[in-house]
Write a protein that holds these residues in place. Sequence first.
Motif, PDB file in Angstrom:
ATOM      1  N   GLY A 136       0.814  -1.208   0.000  1.00 14.14           N
ATOM      2  CA  GLY A 136       0.000   0.000   0.000  1.00 14.14           C
ATOM      3  C   GLY A 136       0.846   1.254   0.000  1.00 14.14           C
ATOM      4  O   GLY A 136       0.543   2.227  -0.707  1.00 14.14           O
ATOM      5  N   ALA A 137       1.915   1.253   0.796  1.00 11.17           N
ATOM      6  CA  ALA A 137       2.802   2.416   0.830  1.00 11.17           C
ATOM      7  C   ALA A 137       3.515   2.615  -0.505  1.00 11.17           C
ATOM      8  O   ALA A 137       3.643   3.742  -1.001  1.00 11.17           O
ATOM      9  CB  ALA A 137       3.827   2.242   1.957  1.00 11.17           C
ATOM     10  N   VAL A 138       3.987   1.521  -1.097  1.00 12.70           N
ATOM     11  CA  VAL A 138       4.653   1.618  -2.404  1.00 12.70           C
ATOM     12  C   VAL A 138       3.679   2.115  -3.462  1.00 12.70           C
ATOM     13  O   VAL A 138       4.023   2.965  -4.299  1.00 12.70           O
ATOM     14  CB  VAL A 138       5.251   0.252  -2.799  1.00 12.70           C
ATOM     15  CG1 VAL A 138       5.794   0.294  -4.222  1.00 12.70           C
ATOM     16  CG2 VAL A 138       6.356  -0.150  -1.827  1.00 12.70           C
ATOM     17  N   ALA A 139       2.439   1.603  -3.439  1.00 11.06           N
ATOM     18  CA  ALA A 139       1.439   2.041  -4.408  1.00 11.06           C
ATOM     19  C   ALA A 139       1.110   3.520  -4.232  1.00 11.06           C
ATOM     20  O   ALA A 139       0.936   4.251  -5.220  1.00 11.06           O
ATOM     21  CB  ALA A 139       0.174   1.194  -4.262  1.00 11.06           C
ATOM     22  N   ALA A 140       1.038   3.986  -2.996  1.00 17.59           N
ATOM     23  CA  ALA A 140       0.765   5.399  -2.751  1.00 17.59           C
ATOM     24  C   ALA A 140       1.861   6.281  -3.346  1.00 17.59           C
ATOM     25  O   ALA A 140       1.587   7.324  -3.962  1.00 17.59           O
ATOM     26  CB  ALA A 140       0.624   5.652  -1.247  1.00 17.59           C
ATOM     27  N   LEU A 141       3.113   5.866  -3.182  1.00 20.21           N
ATOM     28  CA  LEU A 141       4.218   6.624  -3.774  1.00 20.21           C
ATOM     29  C   LEU A 141       4.127   6.610  -5.303  1.00 20.21           C
ATOM     30  O   LEU A 141       4.362   7.636  -5.953  1.00 20.21           O
ATOM     31  CB  LEU A 141       5.551   6.028  -3.325  1.00 20.21           C
ATOM     32  CG  LEU A 141       5.996   6.313  -1.890  1.00 20.21           C
ATOM     33  CD1 LEU A 141       7.276   5.538  -1.572  1.00 20.21           C
ATOM     34  CD2 LEU A 141       6.220   7.806  -1.686  1.00 20.21           C
ATOM     35  N   ALA A 142       3.786   5.451  -5.864  1.00 23.53           N
ATOM     36  CA  ALA A 142       3.693   5.359  -7.324  1.00 23.53           C
ATOM     37  C   ALA A 142       2.579   6.249  -7.865  1.00 23.53           C
ATOM     38  O   ALA A 142       2.763   6.949  -8.867  1.00 23.53           O
ATOM     39  CB  ALA A 142       3.461   3.907  -7.734  1.00 23.53           C
ATOM     40  N   TYR A 143       1.422   6.250  -7.207  1.00 18.32           N
ATOM     41  CA  TYR A 143       0.313   7.082  -7.672  1.00 18.32           C
ATOM     42  C   TYR A 143       0.612   8.566  -7.476  1.00 18.32           C
ATOM     43  O   TYR A 143       0.132   9.411  -8.252  1.00 18.32           O
ATOM     44  CB  TYR A 143      -0.973   6.709  -6.938  1.00 18.32           C
ATOM     45  CG  TYR A 143      -1.640   5.475  -7.482  1.00 18.32           C
ATOM     46  CD1 TYR A 143      -2.198   5.471  -8.764  1.00 18.32           C
ATOM     47  CD2 TYR A 143      -1.727   4.301  -6.733  1.00 18.32           C
ATOM     48  CE1 TYR A 143      -2.821   4.346  -9.278  1.00 18.32           C
ATOM     49  CE2 TYR A 143      -2.340   3.162  -7.234  1.00 18.32           C
ATOM     50  CZ  TYR A 143      -2.883   3.192  -8.509  1.00 18.32           C
ATOM     51  OH  TYR A 143      -3.489   2.063  -9.018  1.00 18.32           O
ATOM     52  N   ALA A 144       1.399   8.880  -6.450  1.00 16.43           N
ATOM     53  CA  ALA A 144       1.716  10.289  -6.197  1.00 16.43           C
ATOM     54  C   ALA A 144       2.800  10.820  -7.139  1.00 16.43           C
ATOM     55  O   ALA A 144       2.727  11.971  -7.598  1.00 16.43           O
ATOM     56  CB  ALA A 144       2.164  10.474  -4.746  1.00 16.43           C
ATOM     57  N   LEU A 145       3.793   9.984  -7.449  1.00 14.49           N
ATOM     58  CA  LEU A 145       4.945  10.453  -8.215  1.00 14.49           C
ATOM     59  C   LEU A 145       4.891  10.068  -9.687  1.00 14.49           C
ATOM     60  O   LEU A 145       5.537  10.711 -10.510  1.00 14.49           O
ATOM     61  CB  LEU A 145       6.236   9.896  -7.597  1.00 14.49           C
ATOM     62  CG  LEU A 145       6.499  10.270  -6.138  1.00 14.49           C
ATOM     63  CD1 LEU A 145       7.746   9.552  -5.618  1.00 14.49           C
ATOM     64  CD2 LEU A 145       6.659  11.769  -5.983  1.00 14.49           C
ATOM     65  N   GLY A 146       4.150   8.998 -10.025  1.00 10.79           N
ATOM     66  CA  GLY A 146       4.146   8.507 -11.393  1.00 10.79           C
ATOM     67  C   GLY A 146       3.688   9.512 -12.428  1.00 10.79           C
ATOM     68  O   GLY A 146       4.371   9.724 -13.443  1.00 10.79           O
ATOM     69  N   PRO A 147       2.541  10.200 -12.241  1.00  8.99           N
ATOM     70  CA  PRO A 147       2.084  11.142 -13.266  1.00  8.99           C
ATOM     71  C   PRO A 147       3.012  12.322 -13.483  1.00  8.99           C
ATOM     72  O   PRO A 147       2.931  13.000 -14.512  1.00  8.99           O
ATOM     73  CB  PRO A 147       0.721  11.603 -12.721  1.00  8.99           C
ATOM     74  CG  PRO A 147       0.281  10.502 -11.808  1.00  8.99           C
ATOM     75  CD  PRO A 147       1.537   9.995 -11.188  1.00  8.99           C
ATOM     76  N   GLY A 148       3.891  12.612 -12.540  1.00  9.67           N
ATOM     77  CA  GLY A 148       4.796  13.744 -12.672  1.00  9.67           C
ATOM     78  C   GLY A 148       6.103  13.429 -13.365  1.00  9.67           C
ATOM     79  O   GLY A 148       7.015  14.261 -13.359  1.00  9.67           O
ATOM     80  N   LYS A 149       6.224  12.251 -13.991  1.00  2.72           N
ATOM     81  CA  LYS A 149       7.457  11.833 -14.668  1.00  2.72           C
ATOM     82  C   LYS A 149       8.671  11.969 -13.732  1.00  2.72           C
ATOM     83  O   LYS A 149       9.455  12.903 -13.839  1.00  2.72           O
ATOM     84  CB  LYS A 149       7.694  12.645 -15.939  1.00  2.72           C
ATOM     85  CG  LYS A 149       6.743  12.316 -17.074  1.00  2.72           C
ATOM     86  CD  LYS A 149       7.178  13.004 -18.364  1.00  2.72           C
ATOM     87  CE  LYS A 149       6.267  12.623 -19.513  1.00  2.72           C
ATOM     88  NZ  LYS A 149       6.687  13.219 -20.797  1.00  2.72           N
ATOM     89  N   PRO A 150       8.826  11.036 -12.795  1.00  2.00           N
ATOM     90  CA  PRO A 150       9.954  11.119 -11.864  1.00  2.00           C
ATOM     91  C   PRO A 150      11.285  11.022 -12.597  1.00  2.00           C
ATOM     92  O   PRO A 150      11.352  10.553 -13.732  1.00  2.00           O
ATOM     93  CB  PRO A 150       9.731   9.912 -10.940  1.00  2.00           C
ATOM     94  CG  PRO A 150       8.884   8.972 -11.732  1.00  2.00           C
ATOM     95  CD  PRO A 150       8.011   9.838 -12.591  1.00  2.00           C
TER      96      PRO A 150
END
Length: 345
Positions: free
Chosen positions: A103-117
Motif C-alpha cells: 500500500g505504501a509503495v502504491a501510494a508513492l507510485a500514484y503520487a509520483l508517477g504522473p509527474g514523470k519522476p
Amino acid sequence: MDATILMLLLQDGVVNGAIYALIALSLVLVFTVTRVILIPQGEFVAFGALTLAAFEAGTVPGTVPLLLALGAAACAADLVEARHALDARRILRIALRDLVLPGAVAALAYALGPGKPTLALGIALTLAIVTPMGAYLHSIAFRPLEKASVLVLLVAAVGVHLALTGLGLVFFGAEGSRTPPLSDAMLPAGPLSVSGQSLWMIGLTLAIIVALWAFFGLTLLGKALMATAVNRLGARLMGIGPGMAGRLSFSVAAFIGALSGVLVAPLTTIYYDTGFLIGLKGFVAAIIGGLASYPAAAAAAVLVGIIESVAAFEASAFKEVIVFMAIIPVLLWRSARADPVEDEE
C-alpha cells in the motif's frame, strides 16, 4: 570474419552475458534453497523494464494494482498457513508485510508517477514495486507445495509463468517499450567504442556478484539461506524456517530480475512476453553451470552470450536454435558421468 569483427562480437557477447549471468545467479539461488526452477524469472525482467518505461511516460504502471492484488492474496495465504498458531503479533506482522508495504509503495507510485519522476527515482520505484512480488508469489503458489516433488514444482512454475504473461498483456498491452540509457557516454577502446550503458551493465553485474558473496558469507540471513540450500532438514532443526528462506530467495530473485530489466530496456524493445526468452537463456547458463555453482553459472552465462553473438553474425536465422542446442552436449556429458539410478518401486 576479421579480428575487429571478432572483437565486436566478443564485446556484445560479454554485455549480453552480463544480463544472462544475473538471471542464472537468481535461478541457482532459488533452486538451491527451494528446489523451484523459477520459470517466471523472465517476467520479473519484463515487468521491471515496462514499469520503468511507464514512469518515463508519466503514467502509473500496471504492476502497481498487480502488486496490491498479490499482496492481498499473499496475506490470505499466510493467514491460512499460520492458522494453527495465530496471535496478534503474527497477524500484525503479516498485515504489515503483505498489506501495508504494498500500500505504501502504491501510494508513492500514484503520487509520483504522473509527474514523470527522474530516472533514479523511477528505477527506485520500479525495484520497490517488483521486488515484493517475488515473496508474494512464493506465499501464493509455492509455499503450499514445499514438500512436493521437483516435477510438481516445475509444473507450478510454468503455470505462474503463463499467468504472469497474461497479466502482463492485460496491464501493459501488446506494444513494446524502451527506456533511455543510464549513460550516453562512448569510450574509445582501440578499434572499438564501449558505451556507458555497457559499462553500467557489466559493473552492476559484478557488484551484484560481490554483494551476493558478501551476503552469503558475512550475514546471518545469508548463512541461513546457505544452510537451507545445503541441508533443508538440518536447517529446520536449527530453527531456520523454510518459509522465511523461500520468501527471501524469491525476493532477491525478483530484485535481480527487475534490475536486469532496467539494464536491458535501453538496448532492445521489451514486450510483455520478452522476458521468457531472456530468462530461458539464463536458464541455459544455469544448467551448464549445474544449477548449483554461482561462479560456474556466471561463467556459463558469458559463454552463452558469446555463442549468441557469434551465431547472430554467422547464421542469424538459427541464432536461438544454436544457443539452446549448446545445452545438449552438456547434458550428455553430465549424464555420462552420473552414477546410474535405479527406479524405486
